[in-house]
Design a protein around this motif. Structure first.
Motif, PDB file in Angstrom:
ATOM      1  N   GLN A 362       1.548   9.568  -3.751  1.00 61.57           N
ATOM      2  CA  GLN A 362       1.431  11.022  -3.853  1.00 61.57           C
ATOM      3  C   GLN A 362       1.371  11.719  -2.496  1.00 61.57           C
ATOM      4  O   GLN A 362       2.183  12.578  -2.185  1.00 61.57           O
ATOM      5  N   GLU A 363       0.382  11.346  -1.669  1.00 58.70           N
ATOM      6  CA  GLU A 363       0.185  12.076  -0.422  1.00 58.70           C
ATOM      7  C   GLU A 363       0.402  11.228   0.818  1.00 58.70           C
ATOM      8  O   GLU A 363       0.483  11.753   1.919  1.00 58.70           O
ATOM      9  N   GLY A 364       0.487   9.948   0.656  1.00 57.01           N
ATOM     10  CA  GLY A 364       0.593   9.067   1.803  1.00 57.01           C
ATOM     11  C   GLY A 364      -0.769   8.549   2.206  1.00 57.01           C
ATOM     12  O   GLY A 364      -1.778   9.265   2.122  1.00 57.01           O
ATOM     13  N   GLY A 365      -0.825   7.297   2.619  1.00 54.32           N
ATOM     14  CA  GLY A 365      -2.096   6.720   3.040  1.00 54.32           C
ATOM     15  C   GLY A 365      -2.004   5.217   3.184  1.00 54.32           C
ATOM     16  O   GLY A 365      -0.914   4.630   3.219  1.00 54.32           O
ATOM     17  N   SER A 443       4.086   6.682   3.636  1.00 57.09           N
ATOM     18  CA  SER A 443       4.181   8.137   3.488  1.00 57.09           C
ATOM     19  C   SER A 443       4.441   8.486   2.028  1.00 57.09           C
ATOM     20  O   SER A 443       4.792   7.619   1.217  1.00 57.09           O
ATOM     21  N   ALA A 444       4.286   9.734   1.689  1.00 55.08           N
ATOM     22  CA  ALA A 444       4.499  10.163   0.309  1.00 55.08           C
ATOM     23  C   ALA A 444       5.951   9.927  -0.098  1.00 55.08           C
ATOM     24  O   ALA A 444       6.872  10.050   0.701  1.00 55.08           O
ATOM     25  N   CYS A 470      -4.906   6.645  -1.338  1.00 52.26           N
ATOM     26  CA  CYS A 470      -4.294   7.836  -1.901  1.00 52.26           C
ATOM     27  C   CYS A 470      -3.884   7.577  -3.348  1.00 52.26           C
ATOM     28  O   CYS A 470      -3.834   6.429  -3.800  1.00 52.26           O
ATOM     29  N   SER A 471      -3.564   8.619  -4.046  1.00 52.62           N
ATOM     30  CA  SER A 471      -3.147   8.494  -5.437  1.00 52.62           C
ATOM     31  C   SER A 471      -1.789   7.805  -5.517  1.00 52.62           C
ATOM     32  O   SER A 471      -0.837   8.198  -4.832  1.00 52.62           O
ATOM     33  N   THR A 472      -1.679   6.780  -6.354  1.00 53.15           N
ATOM     34  CA  THR A 472      -0.430   6.043  -6.524  1.00 53.15           C
ATOM     35  C   THR A 472      -0.181   5.824  -8.013  1.00 53.15           C
ATOM     36  O   THR A 472      -1.104   5.871  -8.830  1.00 53.15           O
TER      37      THR A 472
END
Length: 644
Positions: A362-365, A443-444, A470-472
């Motif tokens: 979703q946002e990267g992490g 990255s997202a 992050c959300s995956t």
């Protein structure tokens, strides 16, 4: 000598009897010399006042007996660092000796293929001369180690199957988490291992679990020439009298005796470089079987290091690289099936037929991905001292596996071009390990994940796990390009489930409870003539506890969830008679319609996990994927076991 269970009214485990069948599997290890010498005693027959844990927790560490399972005992030390994990593996509230309600029964939980599995045992332990002959606690009246070892042996099928194994596997089995192992030798392509120590913060050192292994035989450490595993108990940063910074590590040998002759042994030259008060404090904190080494000596003398990720009480992994909590977790099962989805490594033109998965970030992490092959529970029990562990030897049980990741635009990419490009992340090489791990900062966007075996056509079942900051979202690519099989293209789907005693273990059609079995929907939309459906059922049970399995396919009338399967409803296809095998399958032709598959054991109330794999022909032209790599992908393997 032993009181009869009938007189005591105590629990007697009918599935793990106190005879040679519990001790031995194939008599191929030195344990076979014990035939006829072992008696089985309950703790209150061994000592006057048995307990699970000693009052002094420093006396709770495992001590190895004559069984070569140091790999398990090193992992057990992790439970002493986390009350949460200890309660997960050994649920609290069990009735102990001397308490009202004591029945001689104990239960444990081990993480297996994505789920916690309960194992119940009686407390009769193998003894020689009235003393436990296998693993025990430093405190002779505490029995948590011996009971856990027995439950783990039952899960494997016998004590002998615990002879030699991997610390990282036991760490995962006792935590449901992730463990990584690196070689510390420059000759092996594991650059992370060379810089691992600076990356482990003080907090991570405190809560993670670290084990080490020596392959060669350093002077004065004979047992370490046999892939013996040891535990890193403590890290200490100290200054010498000259002002230099030195990092010391306190190591514990499961044998319970000191086995090192370096500069930091008691009376060694290293201690003269420190303030006498500091030296006395560190040496005074050294228990039986422990010794100190400095970081430089550790990296020079030890061959392997294994690190288990810390797990919070909220069930989240903590990254050993950044210390961040990996709060988003997901897992999904899959299979490599010969002729459909066992495409082999990237050297093969059939690589594109391997199972494929979408990972949406979703946002990267920070993301940790792991590929775990189910494999036999007793993966290394036939590995004998002296066998080759070179880079070309094939592991006798596990496949060589790897995981590759590409960043793509969802559903808008050229598969052939993508797979011929360089992955954005991967496990680098195929290795004969139960689990491979990939750590990356992503990255997202959308990512294509391809788990593979090194050999084309190698079959097996696996679990793909994702832990991220992050959300995956992890999902299977529903249309998987398969090898041609009678023309056309095949769609592959794998469904994991379990038969639960008293709930979904309904048995065969001979029993009125048959309809309670799991219902797996099947939609057929294409019938080109000939075979258009292939179904495979695989049970995940040790060889000596296999159930007779089979399945029936029923045509749906109405809602699948509301459909009642009774003896009056006839299946359109059956995979019978039920067979005592790991896997059964059927190929058939089904007209376009809705169906439901009922996998079952022959007898009701037989609990087990399974994977149902469904291949359906679809009306699309097969895609040809021929790779033209500039050079062969370098595939290496490294096998080492810790047991003696």
């Amino acid at each position: 000598m032993e009181m009869t269970a009938e007189k005591e009214g105590l629990f007697v485990d009918p599935d793990f009897t106190v005879d040679d069948s519990a001790l031995f599997s194939d008599y191929t290890t030195p344990l076979s010399r014990l035939t006829g010498k072992v008696t089985w005693l309950r703790p209150q027959q061994i000592c006057r006042s048995p307990c699970l844990f000693p009052d002094d927790i420093t006396e709770a560490h495992p001590k190895q007996g004559i069984l070569g399972d140091c790999w398990l005992l090193c992992a057990c030390n992790m439970l002493l660092k986390s009350r949460y994990l200890l309660d997960q593996v050994m649920p609290p509230g069990q009735c102990l000796w001397g308490q009202r309600g004591y029945t001689g029964q104990f239960w444990f939980q081990f993480w297996r293929n994505g789920h916690w599995t309960e194992v119940r045992i009686d407390d009769r332990l193998p003894c020689i001369n009235n003393t436990p002959c296998f693993s025990h606690c430093n405190c002779p009246v505490a029995f948590w180690v011996a009971l856990l070892e027995k439950a783990y042996a039952k899960l494997h099928g016998s004590y002998e199957r615990l002879w030699a194994g991997q610390v990282c596997e036991a760490l995962v089995d006792l935590s449901g988490g992730v463990a990584e192992r690196w070689s510390l030798k420059k000759s092996v392509n594991t650059p992370v291992g060379q810089s691992l120590f600076p990356e482990l913060s003080e907090n991570i050192r405190k809560w993670s679990y670290v084990s080490c292994c020596v392959h060669e035989d350093p002077t004065g450490a004979s047992e370490q020439g046999q892939f013996h595993a040891l535990s890193v108990i403590e890290w200490k940063d100290v200054k010498t009298t000259a002002g230099e910074q030195v990092q010391l590590l306190r190591i514990r040998n499961p044998w319970g005796r000191r086995c090192w002759e370096g500069a930091w042994t008691e009376g060694g030259a290293g201690w003269t470089m420190l303030d006498p008060v500091c030296s006395a404090a560190l040496l005074g904190n050294t228990k039986e079987g422990e010794f100190w080494v400095d970081k430089r000596e550790f990296q020079q003398k030890f061959d392997d290091i294994t690190v288990g990720y810390p797990i919070s009480e909220d069930h989240h992994l903590q990254s050993i690289y950044t210390g961040s909590l990996l709060t988003h977790t997901q897992q999904i099962g899959g299979s490599w099936i010969k002729g459909f989805s066992a495409g082999g490594c990237r050297n093969n033109s059939s690589y594109s037929s391997n199972p494929k998965y979408w990972l949406k970030v979703q946002e990267g992490g920070e993301v940790l991905l792991s590929l775990l092959q189910h494999g036999p529970w007793s993966s290394m029990h036939n590995f004998q001292k002296g066998q080759s562990v070179d880079n070309t030897r094939q592991h006798p049980y596990y496949q060589a596996i790897a995981l590759h990741i590409w960043k793509v635009d969802k559903k808008r990419f050229n598969l052939t071009r993508t797979l011929n490009s360089t992955p954005c992340a991967s496990s680098l090489t195929h290795t004969y390990e139960r689990e491979v791990v990939v750590h990356a900062h992503l990255s997202a966007g959308f990512y294509l994940l391809v788990p593979s075996t090194f050999l084309q056509g190698a079959q097996g079942h696996f679990l793909l796990r994702v832990h991220a900051t992050c959300s995956t979202f992890l999902s299977a690519v529903k249309v998987s390009v398969q090898q041609e099989c009678g023309g056309g293209e095949w769609e592959l789907e794998s469904v994991s489930g379990c038969w639960t005693v008293g709930s979904t273990a309904g048995g065969s059609r001979n029993f009125p409870s048959h309809g309670k079995n799991p219902h797996v929907p099947l939609i057929v939309t294409y019938d080109p003539g000939g075979t258009n459906v292939k179904v495979t059922l695989c049970q995940h049970s040790p060889e000596n506890t296999l159930h007779a399995i089979g399945f029936h396919i029923y045509k749906v009338s109405g809602d699948v969830e509301c459909m009642v399967i009774s003896g009056m409803v006839c299946p359109v296809v059956s995979c019978v008679p039920h067979a005592h095998s790991h896997e059964v399958s059927v190929q058939c032709r089904l007209p376009p319609a809705g169906y439901v598959i009922l996998p079952s054991t022959y007898q009701p109330d037989c609990g087990a996990e399974y994977t149902l794999t469904i291949a359906r022909k679809i009306p699309r032209k097969a895609i040809s994927c021929q790779e033209h790599l500039g050079q062969a992908v370098q595939e290496t393997s490294h096998v080492s076991v810790m047991g003696l």
